[in-house]
Design a protein around this motif. Structure first.
Motif: not given
Ligand code: FAD
Length: 308
Positions: A152-158, A232-240, A183-190
């Protein structure tokens, strides 16, 4: 007043340890402030690190510490640095060993921030618990271990679209899980459809894992379950560490500490390397950046010592 150290290195992950090694070999007086575990602490193995593929994160760092031992000008202390201020031509830093210890004060001609970043995980049951084993941040680090399995890949949009297309190089069975509107565009879905990547837009209730922290399935709010071997996911980050921000250093739009080509931040005398700075985040690259910053630091100190 003469500074006790040439360089204070803050953070003893791959970047800090590599910098300490190179500066030790330059006969520089170094204090390596080791403030605790690295970002990948939860992971069973560091992958893609030349000659060390799959090594446990703690073992990689243990070897790094061991190889500093011959260099008598390098000192390592368990020390969380809390503040840095300019003092004369150098810096004074304060910190603590443990919360109960008296504060420690350190003076150094230069400072290297190798303090890394933290990942911000979704506040849903299972994400934190399975982080590094069933919940993964990077297919370059862990894709091979779960190749060919249901993912699985978790998240939204681009962000989720790009990551899902990437992950689909490792497995033909990938499903995007958007946890509400994707929030997936028609092109992303395609594009996803073309790679046979499914989309599930129902809200997620929790992740269910095995005793070994592998992912077993994703449970949606309606109670239905989707069996997956990893997510998998691209988690947001902050400076440690807030040190760079407290010093007024410049940041990039993505929240990394800006550095010039010599690894120096916008604050003269303060350098940075590793995940703290912009670029691809890998342990080997952090080590290389630490090595490069150390060379830049040594050359900068040499110029100061040998004026024209
Ligand atoms: C789950 C997971 C798995 C990963 N797997 C891989 C992999 O397989 N292969 C790979 O190449 N990369 C992997 N990575 C990426 C890798 O962990 C990082 O790129 C690497 O750790 C960056 O090294 P660094 O030295 O910049 O930061 P870190 O390793 O995070 O080290 C920073 C150090 O600074 C210390 N610190 C912070 N603030 C202070 C302070 N104020 N005073 C003193 N010390 C301080 C921290 O405690 C930490 O020890 C993974 C990341 C994660 C999250």
């Amino acid at each position: 007043m003469e500074c006790t150290y040439d360089v204070l290195i803050i953070g003893a992950g791959s970047a800090g340890l590599a910098a300490a090694l190179t500066l030790g070999r330059c006969l520089r007086r170094v204090l390596l402030a080791d403030g605790g575990p690295p970002r990948n602490e939860a992971s069973p193995g560091v992958h893609g690190f030349l000659t060390r593929d799959g090594i446990r994160p703690a073992e990689l760092l243990r070897l790094g510490h061991e190889q500093l031992r011959p260099y008598k000008t390098v000192e390592v202390q368990c020390l969380q640095i809390e503040s840095i201020a300019r003092q004369g031509r150098g810096f004074v830093a304060t910190g603590h060993g443990t919360a109960d210890d008296a504060p420690v004060m350190v003076t150094a001609r230069r400072v290297l921030l190798a303090t890394g970043v933290s990942d911000i995980l979704p506040a849903l049951p299972g994400f934190r618990e399975l982080w590094g084993r069933g919940v993964l941040h990077c297919p370059y680090c862990h894709g091979w271990e779960v190749r060919g399995r249901p993912l699985a890949v978790y998240g939204q949009g681009r962000t989720v679209t790009g990551l899902a297309l990437l992950v689909s190089r490792w497995s033909p069975d990938v499903i995007v899980v958007t946890d509400g509107p994707g929030h997936l565009t028609p092109n992303a879905r395609r594009r996803l459809r073309r790679e046979k990547i499914g989309i599930r837009e129902e809200p997620v209730a929790r992740l269910i894992g095995s005793a070994g922290q592998e992912l077993r399935c994703i449970e949606f709010a309606d109670g239905s379950q989707l069996e997956r071997a990893a997510l998998f996911l691209h988690a947001p980050q902050h400076q440690r560490s807030p040190l760079a921000s407290n010093l007024g250093a410049r940041f990039t739009n993505s929240g990394a500490v800006w550095v010039d080509k010599n690894a120096q931040t916008s604050v003269p005398g303060i350098y940075a390397a590793g995940d703290t700075t912009p670029g691809t985040q890998q342990a080997l690259l952090a080590a290389a950046a630490g090595n490069q910053a150390a060379i830049c630091l040594n050359e900068n100190l040499t110029r100061e010592e040998c004026p024209r």
